[in-house]
Every structure is written in structure tokens, then in C-alpha cells.
Design a protein around this motif. Structure first.
Motif, PDB file in Angstrom:
ATOM      1  N   GLU A  13       0.826  -1.190   0.000  1.00  0.00           N
ATOM      2  CA  GLU A  13       0.000   0.000   0.000  1.00  0.00           C
ATOM      3  C   GLU A  13       0.870   1.253   0.000  1.00  0.00           C
ATOM      4  O   GLU A  13       1.959   1.245   0.566  1.00  0.00           O
ATOM      5  N   ARG A  14       0.363   2.318  -0.611  1.00  0.00           N
ATOM      6  CA  ARG A  14       1.109   3.576  -0.646  1.00  0.00           C
ATOM      7  C   ARG A  14       0.260   4.734  -0.156  1.00  0.00           C
ATOM      8  O   ARG A  14      -0.942   4.775  -0.397  1.00  0.00           O
ATOM      9  N   THR A  15       0.887   5.673   0.523  1.00  0.00           N
ATOM     10  CA  THR A  15       0.174   6.850   0.981  1.00  0.00           C
ATOM     11  C   THR A  15       0.966   8.107   0.667  1.00  0.00           C
ATOM     12  O   THR A  15       2.192   8.069   0.518  1.00  0.00           O
ATOM     13  N   PHE A  36       8.556   7.705  10.194  1.00  0.00           N
ATOM     14  CA  PHE A  36       8.071   6.766   9.180  1.00  0.00           C
ATOM     15  C   PHE A  36       9.148   5.740   8.844  1.00  0.00           C
ATOM     16  O   PHE A  36       8.864   4.557   8.644  1.00  0.00           O
ATOM     17  N   GLU A  37      10.380   6.216   8.798  1.00  0.00           N
ATOM     18  CA  GLU A  37      11.495   5.353   8.414  1.00  0.00           C
ATOM     19  C   GLU A  37      11.738   4.262   9.461  1.00  0.00           C
ATOM     20  O   GLU A  37      11.860   3.082   9.148  1.00  0.00           O
ATOM     21  N   ARG A  38      11.767   4.649  10.741  1.00  0.00           N
ATOM     22  CA  ARG A  38      12.095   3.679  11.787  1.00  0.00           C
ATOM     23  C   ARG A  38      10.965   2.678  12.014  1.00  0.00           C
ATOM     24  O   ARG A  38      11.207   1.566  12.477  1.00  0.00           O
ATOM     25  N   LYS A  39       9.729   3.091  11.684  1.00  0.00           N
ATOM     26  CA  LYS A  39       8.600   2.157  11.787  1.00  0.00           C
ATOM     27  C   LYS A  39       8.793   0.977  10.831  1.00  0.00           C
ATOM     28  O   LYS A  39       8.397  -0.148  11.131  1.00  0.00           O
ATOM     29  N   GLY A  40       9.403   1.261   9.692  1.00  0.00           N
ATOM     30  CA  GLY A  40       9.641   0.207   8.714  1.00  0.00           C
ATOM     31  C   GLY A  40       9.007   0.469   7.369  1.00  0.00           C
ATOM     32  O   GLY A  40       9.022  -0.390   6.493  1.00  0.00           O
ATOM     33  N   VAL A  85       5.966   9.913  -0.846  1.00  0.00           N
ATOM     34  CA  VAL A  85       5.129   8.715  -0.915  1.00  0.00           C
ATOM     35  C   VAL A  85       5.813   7.638  -0.088  1.00  0.00           C
ATOM     36  O   VAL A  85       7.014   7.382  -0.264  1.00  0.00           O
ATOM     37  N   TRP A  86       5.060   7.056   0.839  1.00  0.00           N
ATOM     38  CA  TRP A  86       5.572   5.972   1.686  1.00  0.00           C
ATOM     39  C   TRP A  86       4.790   4.703   1.407  1.00  0.00           C
ATOM     40  O   TRP A  86       3.578   4.754   1.194  1.00  0.00           O
ATOM     41  N   GLU A  87       5.493   3.585   1.434  1.00  0.00           N
ATOM     42  CA  GLU A  87       4.886   2.291   1.104  1.00  0.00           C
ATOM     43  C   GLU A  87       5.057   1.305   2.250  1.00  0.00           C
ATOM     44  O   GLU A  87       6.085   1.314   2.943  1.00  0.00           O
ATOM     45  N   GLY A  88       4.059   0.438   2.421  1.00  0.00           N
ATOM     46  CA  GLY A  88       4.171  -0.624   3.416  1.00  0.00           C
ATOM     47  C   GLY A  88       2.800  -1.177   3.759  1.00  0.00           C
ATOM     48  O   GLY A  88       1.772  -0.614   3.407  1.00  0.00           O
ATOM     49  N   GLN A  89       2.827  -2.295   4.473  1.00  0.00           N
ATOM     50  CA  GLN A  89       1.581  -2.942   4.868  1.00  0.00           C
ATOM     51  C   GLN A  89       0.794  -2.014   5.811  1.00  0.00           C
ATOM     52  O   GLN A  89       1.305  -1.635   6.866  1.00  0.00           O
ATOM     53  N   GLY A  90      -0.399  -1.645   5.403  1.00  0.00           N
ATOM     54  CA  GLY A  90      -1.262  -0.823   6.252  1.00  0.00           C
ATOM     55  C   GLY A  90      -0.816   0.615   6.439  1.00  0.00           C
ATOM     56  O   GLY A  90      -1.247   1.294   7.374  1.00  0.00           O
ATOM     57  N   VAL A  91       0.035   1.114   5.527  1.00  0.00           N
ATOM     58  CA  VAL A  91       0.657   2.429   5.750  1.00  0.00           C
ATOM     59  C   VAL A  91      -0.350   3.592   5.735  1.00  0.00           C
ATOM     60  O   VAL A  91      -0.127   4.603   6.393  1.00  0.00           O
ATOM     61  N   ILE A  92      -1.464   3.434   5.027  1.00  0.00           N
ATOM     62  CA  ILE A  92      -2.409   4.557   4.957  1.00  0.00           C
ATOM     63  C   ILE A  92      -3.019   4.804   6.338  1.00  0.00           C
ATOM     64  O   ILE A  92      -2.941   5.904   6.889  1.00  0.00           O
TER      65      ILE A  92
END
Ligand code: UDP
Ligand code: MG
Length: 161
Positions: A13-15, A36-40, A85-92
Motif C-alpha cells: 500500500e502507498r500513501t 516513518f522510516e524507523r517504523k519500517g 510517498v511511503w509504502e508498506g503494509q497498512g501504511v495509509i
């Protein structure tokens, strides 16, 4: 087929996240990106822009007619904004959690707005509020070729295969 993620497409997912002019002027760019970065989450696009008033109106089109709209539009176009734009599982959804409630009076400590802001019109950061807005905002702020495709080394440690 190039494999850029171990995540299924549906989970990739992307937000759209923006550090507003107050966050930039107050020297909070790295502080906000860090969270955001340290969360993964994975950064897939970033740029520094001063949006025009017309562009700011497009970004906040759903709020047109609200009493604070003109001030909000003028403020967003008053100086540099870090668009990402950040990407990851459930990021929105989780991105909105990291950001905290719209009014910093209600944002929990530990959230970006809770820790870093005091008033609603200067709440440092924007984040898409759902999948449709995320797609629309990414398309408004970025050309497709500005979204960088790469494999994150951390991914295999963040997600189960
Ligand atoms: N805003 C404001 N006064 C209000 C409500 C919102 O100045 O009473 C600003 C605030 O900066 C907020 C932005 O308008 O971040 C967009 O509003 P929205 O309801 O979409 O909040 P958000 O999604 O940013 O939490
Ligand atoms: Mg919103």
C-alpha cells in the motif's frame, strides 16, 4: 519479472505524506521522516516544492467552502513543502496514527502532531485519509516516473514470507 517487494501487491500500500511549511520552517523534516522510516515503511518518492495557490486548492478540494479553507490554501502555498510517498503494509491507516488527530489539542503524546504541534492550522503534516485519496493525492503531486522502484533490504526482516 523483477521482484521489488516480498509483499503481495495488495499489501504494498502507498500513501501521500507532506510536511507542511510550518514543519519545514521549524526544522522538523528529519524528525518527521525518522518516524516513518524507523517504523519500517519504505520511501518511494520525495521532493521539496512550493505549491501554487491553485495547486493547494486542488489538494484540499474536498474542504472548499469550509471557513478555514482560504487560510489553509494560502498557508500550504506559503513556503516549501516536503512531498513524499511511503509504502508498506497498512501504511495509509497507520500513517494517520503516527500523525495523530487533526487538532494537536486532541493528538496523543507520541504522535507527530501530539509531540510537535500546538494549533490545528499549524499541525506540521498531511497524510492521506484512505485508499482513494491516497491514489488521487499521489497522482496529483507526483509523475509516475518520480515513484522509485527498488528493493528494500529491510523488508525480509519486517515481514514474514
Ligand atoms: N484545519 C484547520 N481548521 C479546522 C480543521 C482543519 O485549519 O478546523 C486544517 C488542518 O491543518 C488540517 C487541514 O485543515 O490538517 C485539513 O483538514 P482535515 O480535516 O482533512 O484534517 P487532516 O486530514 O489533515 O487531519
Ligand atoms: Mg484530510
Amino acid at each position: 519479472v523483477s521482484q521489488t517487494s516480498i509483499l503481495e501487491a495488495a499489501e504494498r500500500e502507498r500513501t501521500f505524506i507532506a510536511i507542511k511549511p510550518d514543519g519545514v520552517q521549524r526544522g522538523l523534516i528529519s524528525e518527521i521522516i525518522h518516524r516513518f522510516e524507523r517504523k519500517g515503511y519504505k520511501l518511494v518518492a520525495i521532493k521539496l516544492v512550493i505549491p501554487t495557490k491553485e495547486f493547494a486548492e486542488k489538494h484540499y478540494h474536498d474542504l472548499k467552502g469550509r471557513p478555514f479553507f482560504n487560510g489553509l490554501r494560502d498557508f500550504l502555498s506559503s513556503g516549501p513543502v516536503v512531498a513524499m510517498v511511503w509504502e508498506g503494509q497498512g501504511v495509509i491507516k497507520y500513517g494517520r496514527k503516527l500523525i495523530g488527530a487533526t487538532s494537536p489539542h486532541n493528538s496523543e503524546p507520541g504522535t507527530i502532531r501530539g509531540d510537535l504541534a500546538v494549533s490545528v492550522g499549524r499541525n506540521t503534516i498531511h497524510g492521506s485519509d484512505g485508499p482513494e485519496t491516497a491514489n488521487a493525492e499521489i497522482a496529483l503531486w507526483f509523475k509516475p516516473e518520480e515513484l522509485v522502484s527498488y528493493t528494500s533490504n529491510a523488508e525480509k526482516w519486517l515481514y514474514e514470507p
